[in-house]
Design a protein around this motif. Structure first.
Motif, PDB file in Angstrom:
ATOM      1  N   VAL A 267       0.763   1.723   8.470  1.00 43.77           N
ATOM      2  CA  VAL A 267       2.205   1.811   8.653  1.00 43.77           C
ATOM      3  C   VAL A 267       2.814   2.724   7.591  1.00 43.77           C
ATOM      4  O   VAL A 267       3.716   3.525   7.878  1.00 43.77           O
ATOM      5  CB  VAL A 267       2.834   0.406   8.605  1.00 43.77           C
ATOM      6  CG1 VAL A 267       4.354   0.487   8.603  1.00 43.77           C
ATOM      7  CG2 VAL A 267       2.357  -0.424   9.783  1.00 43.77           C
ATOM      8  N   ALA A 268       2.323   2.635   6.364  1.00 43.16           N
ATOM      9  CA  ALA A 268       2.834   3.500   5.300  1.00 43.16           C
ATOM     10  C   ALA A 268       2.562   4.968   5.605  1.00 43.16           C
ATOM     11  O   ALA A 268       3.428   5.832   5.413  1.00 43.16           O
ATOM     12  CB  ALA A 268       2.213   3.109   3.964  1.00 43.16           C
ATOM     13  N   ALA A 269       1.356   5.276   6.133  1.00 43.23           N
ATOM     14  CA  ALA A 269       1.041   6.660   6.488  1.00 43.23           C
ATOM     15  C   ALA A 269       1.922   7.136   7.648  1.00 43.23           C
ATOM     16  O   ALA A 269       2.366   8.289   7.668  1.00 43.23           O
ATOM     17  CB  ALA A 269      -0.435   6.782   6.844  1.00 43.23           C
TER      18      ALA A 269
ATOM     19  N   TYR B 142       0.851  -1.180   0.000  1.00 39.04           N
ATOM     20  CA  TYR B 142       0.000   0.000   0.000  1.00 39.04           C
ATOM     21  C   TYR B 142       0.897   1.244   0.000  1.00 39.04           C
ATOM     22  O   TYR B 142       1.831   1.356   0.801  1.00 39.04           O
ATOM     23  CB  TYR B 142      -0.922   0.016   1.213  1.00 39.04           C
ATOM     24  CG  TYR B 142      -1.873  -1.157   1.242  1.00 39.04           C
ATOM     25  CD1 TYR B 142      -3.151  -1.061   0.711  1.00 39.04           C
ATOM     26  CD2 TYR B 142      -1.492  -2.370   1.813  1.00 39.04           C
ATOM     27  CE1 TYR B 142      -4.024  -2.141   0.736  1.00 39.04           C
ATOM     28  CE2 TYR B 142      -2.353  -3.451   1.850  1.00 39.04           C
ATOM     29  CZ  TYR B 142      -3.615  -3.335   1.310  1.00 39.04           C
ATOM     30  OH  TYR B 142      -4.465  -4.405   1.337  1.00 39.04           O
ATOM     31  N   THR B 143       0.578   2.170  -0.875  1.00 39.01           N
ATOM     32  CA  THR B 143       1.402   3.366  -1.056  1.00 39.01           C
ATOM     33  C   THR B 143       0.667   4.590  -0.537  1.00 39.01           C
ATOM     34  O   THR B 143      -0.518   4.790  -0.840  1.00 39.01           O
ATOM     35  CB  THR B 143       1.759   3.566  -2.536  1.00 39.01           C
ATOM     36  OG1 THR B 143       2.452   2.406  -3.008  1.00 39.01           O
ATOM     37  CG2 THR B 143       2.628   4.781  -2.734  1.00 39.01           C
TER      38      THR B 143
ATOM     39  N   VAL C  87       0.165  18.294   0.629  1.00 40.69           N
ATOM     40  CA  VAL C  87      -0.672  17.086   0.564  1.00 40.69           C
ATOM     41  C   VAL C  87      -0.344  16.236   1.782  1.00 40.69           C
ATOM     42  O   VAL C  87       0.776  15.727   1.904  1.00 40.69           O
ATOM     43  CB  VAL C  87      -0.434  16.289  -0.740  1.00 40.69           C
ATOM     44  CG1 VAL C  87      -1.286  15.024  -0.757  1.00 40.69           C
ATOM     45  CG2 VAL C  87      -0.730  17.149  -1.961  1.00 40.69           C
ATOM     46  N   GLN C  88      -1.296  16.107   2.680  1.00 35.91           N
ATOM     47  CA  GLN C  88      -1.087  15.315   3.881  1.00 35.91           C
ATOM     48  C   GLN C  88      -1.120  13.818   3.555  1.00 35.91           C
ATOM     49  O   GLN C  88      -1.880  13.375   2.682  1.00 35.91           O
ATOM     50  CB  GLN C  88      -2.171  15.623   4.917  1.00 35.91           C
ATOM     51  CG  GLN C  88      -2.127  17.037   5.459  1.00 35.91           C
ATOM     52  CD  GLN C  88      -0.919  17.278   6.348  1.00 35.91           C
ATOM     53  OE1 GLN C  88      -0.314  16.321   6.854  1.00 35.91           O
ATOM     54  NE2 GLN C  88      -0.557  18.539   6.525  1.00 35.91           N
ATOM     55  N   PRO C  89      -0.279  13.017   4.203  1.00 39.98           N
ATOM     56  CA  PRO C  89      -0.308  11.558   3.963  1.00 39.98           C
ATOM     57  C   PRO C  89      -1.581  10.923   4.507  1.00 39.98           C
ATOM     58  O   PRO C  89      -1.945  11.122   5.672  1.00 39.98           O
ATOM     59  CB  PRO C  89       0.938  11.060   4.705  1.00 39.98           C
ATOM     60  CG  PRO C  89       1.213  12.099   5.737  1.00 39.98           C
ATOM     61  CD  PRO C  89       0.765  13.394   5.172  1.00 39.98           C
ATOM     62  N   VAL C  90      -2.263  10.171   3.645  1.00 34.52           N
ATOM     63  CA  VAL C  90      -3.502   9.491   3.991  1.00 34.52           C
ATOM     64  C   VAL C  90      -3.354   8.011   3.645  1.00 34.52           C
ATOM     65  O   VAL C  90      -2.810   7.665   2.590  1.00 34.52           O
ATOM     66  CB  VAL C  90      -4.708  10.097   3.239  1.00 34.52           C
ATOM     67  CG1 VAL C  90      -5.996   9.372   3.603  1.00 34.52           C
ATOM     68  CG2 VAL C  90      -4.831  11.580   3.559  1.00 34.52           C
ATOM     69  N   ALA C  91      -3.816   7.145   4.541  1.00 35.89           N
ATOM     70  CA  ALA C  91      -3.700   5.703   4.327  1.00 35.89           C
ATOM     71  C   ALA C  91      -4.516   5.277   3.106  1.00 35.89           C
ATOM     72  O   ALA C  91      -5.656   5.721   2.899  1.00 35.89           O
ATOM     73  CB  ALA C  91      -4.175   4.953   5.564  1.00 35.89           C
ATOM     74  N   SER C  92      -3.934   4.410   2.289  1.00 32.26           N
ATOM     75  CA  SER C  92      -4.602   3.931   1.076  1.00 32.26           C
ATOM     76  C   SER C  92      -5.445   2.704   1.386  1.00 32.26           C
ATOM     77  O   SER C  92      -5.119   1.912   2.274  1.00 32.26           O
ATOM     78  CB  SER C  92      -3.553   3.594   0.013  1.00 32.26           C
ATOM     79  OG  SER C  92      -4.168   3.076  -1.141  1.00 32.26           O
ATOM     80  N   GLN C  93      -6.534   2.545   0.631  1.00 32.56           N
ATOM     81  CA  GLN C  93      -7.419   1.395   0.816  1.00 32.56           C
ATOM     82  C   GLN C  93      -7.141   0.270  -0.168  1.00 32.56           C
ATOM     83  O   GLN C  93      -7.394  -0.898   0.148  1.00 32.56           O
ATOM     84  CB  GLN C  93      -8.883   1.836   0.675  1.00 32.56           C
ATOM     85  CG  GLN C  93      -9.333   2.811   1.756  1.00 32.56           C
ATOM     86  CD  GLN C  93     -10.790   3.183   1.621  1.00 32.56           C
ATOM     87  OE1 GLN C  93     -11.448   2.813   0.638  1.00 32.56           O
ATOM     88  NE2 GLN C  93     -11.312   3.921   2.594  1.00 32.56           N
TER      89      GLN C  93
END
Length: 552
Positions: free
Chosen positions: A332-334, A222-223, A508-514
């Motif tokens: 974890v990526a976020a 997940y990116t 652009v704030q980091p947001v967890a990807s689905q």
């Protein structure tokens, strides 16, 4: 090049002038063979007498007919390929043509069309069938006229009239052609089968394995995407000129590049591992073996994995830094992305602090020196004032005034004395009094003058003290001016230092990807197919070139 056919060398013996014509070589088989024999060099003529044999070349009517036939064939405009085919066909029929045009003439003399389709197919048949096909003609047809048609002849019956088990030349030729075609088809099928086997082993099977891995085994990643900018305090590249027209990203490009290098460095990876456990996240057992980081992996292996899953890009035209962080878990990526942004902000602050310190360091040192010099000048002035009169200028003025008064009184007394001495009978008591007053005034004048100009015991004169005090006051005034200039420089340095301040702004704030961004199964499978196909093609071409070189 076509040359005129010539007869072989022969001798003519004449015993008498009336020799019979039967002895001439034209009526013998030797003359017949001479029409189709290969070309030989013409011998030089020999001078002989009538009683000795004669030698020479004789052109018979048959030779003239062959030359005319070759000349007619030349006029037909045959191509080089047709002439070469006619020579090959003549050689397969056992003929010995002297040229390509002679080969066409000889074949037509036998009743064979060298340019028909059947004749072309006859070239691929075996030699035995060619000889049998050529032997069906008689010697008369071989050397006959080109317009003579070859006809079948009646063969005498020998023994019983039974059906023959041997095939006719046409059937044998058709059978040979069919056999060749079947052999060609069989070899073609075998080559296609081998080609398909090689493609299956070196292209299709590896592609199938890669596709199975991408679709069934690969762990999804997940990116998290983010973007931030580095801005300056003044919002421009410079204070004046064209600097105010340039955007801030051009003034901060060096800081952005330095920040990008830091975030992709081993230092940032070690700090991220210490703060958030980078290695532990990629060493879990539920990650596929290809992407999993071994537990005993070295720092270099971890750093290679870090560069694979942390991507940063800088756009100099917009001044925006874009960061992509991938991990097996979107949360974890976020978290990794936010942590790296904090590291970048700290690095920008450190760079700004260093720039500010460099800008004001010299100005601050100059200000301290100016302050110290002023203190020394002030201290020197105070020391001079303590060791002398408080107001040397006033004291000198009062002494000068006193000297002036004494001089005036002395002048008056001297005039009065001169007046008394001008009388014939001066008053003695008055003259003595005036002389005494004059002596007192002169002593007072000398005293005040010495007080002004001469130094007392252990002290300087008032003039010297006044000069020292004036010099100390001038030094103090100079120190005040230097201190004022240093203060102004310090103020300007603070302003310039404030312009060097950099701020990191997250756009652009980091947001967890689905949804996972890796693996892209179809694209990766197609890419693997293209890679394996390219490798196979390169190896095949190399092997083909080497095989051709070895065979040649």
């Amino acid at each position: 090049m076509t040359m005129k056919p010539k007869a072989r060398k022969f001798r003519i013996r004449r015993t008498s002038p009336g020799a019979p014509q039967a002895d001439r070589p034209e009526n013998t088989a030797e003359a017949q063979d001479a029409s189709t024999a290969p070309e030989t060099a013409a011998p030089e003529p020999e001078e002989t007498s009538a009683q000795t044999p004669r030698e020479g070349q004789v052109s018979s009517a048959r030779e003239m007919s062959a030359a005319e036939a070759i000349s007619a064939i030349r006029q037909e405009g045959l191509t080089g390929r047709q002439l070469r085919m006619a020579r090959r066909l003549a050689q397969k029929h056992g003929l010995a043509p002297t040229s390509d045009f002679d080969a066409v003439r000889l074949l037509r003399a036998r009743g064979i069309d060298p340019f028909s389709r059947g004749t072309i197919l006859e070239l691929v048949s075996n030699e035995q069938g060619q000889v049998e096909n050529a032997g069906s003609s008689t010697p008369e047809t071989q050397f006959g006229d080109k317009d003579k048609v070859q006809l079948p002849q009646t063969m005498p019956m020998q023994g019983r009239n039974l059906p023959s088990t041997e095939l006719s030349p046409a059937d044998r030729r058709a059978e040979e052609i069919g056999r060749i075609q079947k052999d060609i088809a069989r070899r073609r099928r075998r080559k296609l089968l081998l080609l398909f086997s090689r493609l299956s082993a070196f292209v299709f099977l590896p592609t199938l394995v890669a596709g199975y891995y991408y679709y069934a085994i690969a762990t999804p990643m997940y990116t998290t995407k983010s973007a931030f900018l580095i801005l300056s305090a003044d919002g421009g590249a410079g204070g004046g000129g064209l600097g105010g027209l340039l955007p801030s990203q051009f003034a901060t490009s060096q800081d952005a590049i330095a920040t990008q290098d830091y975030l992709t460095s081993k230092d940032a990876m070690l700090r991220l591992d210490q703060d958030s456990g980078f290695r532990d996240q990629f060493s879990q057992s539920d990650i596929d073996p290809i992407q999993r980081l071994p537990e005993d992996a070295s720092t270099e292996d971890a750093y290679s994995l870090y560069k694979k899953y942390v991507k940063l890009g800088y756009d100099p035209t917009e001044g925006v830094m874009r960061m992509d962080v991938s991990a097996p878990d979107p949360a974890v990526a976020a978290r990794f992305s936010r942590q790296l942004i904090d590291y970048a902000e700290e690095r920008v602050d450190q760079l700004s602090a260093e720039k500010r310190q460099d800008a004001v360091k010299t100005a601050r040192a100059s200000l301290e020196d100016a302050k110290q010099e002023r203190r020394e000048a002030q201290r020197s002035l105070v020391s001079l004032q303590e060791n002398s009169l408080l107001d040397p200028q006033g004291e000198i003025a009062s002494i000068r005034q006193l000297i002036s008064n004494v001089e005036v009184q002395l002048q008056e007394k001297e005039l009065a004395l001169a007046t008394q001495m001008a009388n014939t009978r001066p008053n003695t008591s008055r003259v003595a009094a005036l002389e005494g007053e004059i002596e007192v005034l002169e002593r007072e004048l000398q005293k005040q003058t010495a007080r002004l100009n001469e130094a007392a015991e252990g002290e300087d004169s008032l003039a010297s003290q006044t000069a020292d005090i004036k010099m100390a006051e001038a030094d103090l005034l100079t120190a005040d001016m230097v201190l004022q200039a240093a203060l102004e420089t310090m103020r300007q340095s603070d302003i310039e230092a404030n312009k060097q301040v950099r701020y990191l702004t997250v756009s652009v704030q980091p947001v967890a990807s689905q949804d996972p961004s890796y693996p892209r199964s179809f694209e990766n499978t197609v890419l693997a197919f293209l890679i394996f196909a390219g490798i196979y093609l390169m190896i095949s071409l190399t092997a083909s070139v080497l095989r051709e070189q070895v065979s040649s």
